[in-house]
Design a protein around this motif. Structure first.
Motif, short mmCIF file in Angstrom:
data_model
loop_
_atom_site.label_atom_id
_atom_site.label_comp_id
_atom_site.label_asym_id
_atom_site.label_seq_id
_atom_site.Cartn_x
_atom_site.Cartn_y
_atom_site.Cartn_z
N ASP A 64 -26.83 11.50 12.85
CA ASP A 64 -25.32 11.24 12.69
C ASP A 64 -25.08 9.81 11.72
N LEU A 65 -26.17 8.72 11.97
CA LEU A 65 -26.10 7.87 10.83
C LEU A 65 -26.41 8.37 9.52
N GLN A 66 -27.46 9.45 9.38
CA GLN A 66 -27.48 10.03 8.08
C GLN A 66 -26.49 10.74 7.29
N ARG A 67 -25.82 11.42 8.23
CA ARG A 67 -24.66 12.21 7.92
C ARG A 67 -23.41 11.21 7.45
N ALA A 68 -23.39 10.07 7.99
CA ALA A 68 -22.43 8.99 7.78
C ALA A 68 -22.52 8.46 6.54
N LEU A 69 -23.84 8.09 6.11
CA LEU A 69 -24.29 7.70 4.97
C LEU A 69 -23.95 8.50 3.70
N SER A 70 -24.43 9.96 4.14
CA SER A 70 -23.97 10.99 2.97
C SER A 70 -22.69 11.27 3.05
N ALA A 71 -21.75 10.90 3.85
CA ALA A 71 -20.51 11.18 3.60
C ALA A 71 -19.85 10.20 2.89
N ALA A 72 -20.38 8.71 3.08
CA ALA A 72 -19.76 7.65 2.27
C ALA A 72 -20.39 7.78 0.88
N ARG A 73 -21.73 8.26 0.46
CA ARG A 73 -22.22 8.46 -0.83
C ARG A 73 -21.50 9.77 -1.41
N ASN A 74 -20.86 10.54 -0.60
CA ASN A 74 -20.25 11.72 -1.21
C ASN A 74 -18.82 11.62 -1.52
N GLY A 75 -18.24 10.47 -1.11
CA GLY A 75 -16.65 10.23 -1.11
C GLY A 75 -15.89 10.67 -0.17
N LEU A 76 -16.45 11.18 0.87
CA LEU A 76 -15.56 11.84 2.00
C LEU A 76 -14.96 10.78 3.03
N ILE A 77 -15.57 9.36 2.66
CA ILE A 77 -15.05 8.35 3.69
C ILE A 77 -14.97 7.22 2.42
N ASP A 78 -14.14 6.38 2.56
CA ASP A 78 -14.10 5.18 1.74
C ASP A 78 -14.85 3.99 2.23
N LEU B 255 0.79 -1.33 0.12
CA LEU B 255 0.07 -0.03 -0.05
C LEU B 255 0.95 1.26 -0.05
N ASP B 256 0.65 2.06 -0.96
CA ASP B 256 1.35 3.40 -1.02
C ASP B 256 1.10 4.15 0.18
N PRO B 257 1.89 4.90 1.08
CA PRO B 257 1.83 5.43 1.94
C PRO B 257 0.70 6.55 1.90
N LEU B 258 0.70 6.97 0.38
CA LEU B 258 -0.50 8.17 0.08
C LEU B 258 -1.58 7.91 -0.12
N ASP B 259 -1.90 6.43 -0.31
CA ASP B 259 -3.20 5.71 -0.59
C ASP B 259 -3.73 5.52 0.80
N THR B 260 -4.05 6.65 1.75
CA THR B 260 -4.66 6.22 2.98
C THR B 260 -6.15 5.92 2.79
N VAL B 261 -6.60 4.87 3.34
CA VAL B 261 -8.09 4.55 3.54
C VAL B 261 -8.83 5.57 4.42
N ARG B 262 -9.76 6.30 3.92
CA ARG B 262 -10.48 7.15 4.91
C ARG B 262 -11.63 6.46 5.66
#
Length: 94
Positions: A80-94, A19-26
């Motif tokens: 916050d569950l809805q915020r988490a799901l939205s973050a995933a849909r919008n690519g803020l977390i992997d 894993l490239d150190p720049l390829d961090t899984v968010r």
């Protein structure tokens, strides 16, 4: 005979690239405190400690966002569950 074949097939596998150190899984972590205290075996602090420990044990993973609700698990209509799901849909977390 089958054992020798198995050894050869393992030896011929292409190694996975490091894993490239720049390829961090968010990672986003989600914590929930139940409205029913009797059904809540772990405190928010204990949940967070376990999740952080697990994320830390995974190469290349880093916690990007933390979400927490104080609500019943009977519904998915939790802020916050809805915020988490939205973050995933919008690519803020992997």
């Amino acid at each position: 005979m089958a054992r020798a074949t198995t050894r050869r097939s393992r030896a011929n596998r292409t190694p996975q690239p490091a894993l490239d150190p720049l390829d961090t899984v968010r990672v986003g972590i989600y914590l929930r405190h139940s409205t029913d205290d009797e059904q809540q075996p772990y405190s928010i602090e204990a949940q967070e400690e376990r999740l952080r420990s697990y994320v830390d044990s995974q190469p290349g993973w880093a916690i990007a966002l933390r979400f927490s609700d104080d609500a019943s698990g009977a519904t998915t209509e939790r802020e916050d569950l809805q915020r988490a799901l939205s973050a995933a849909r919008n690519g803020l977390i992997d």
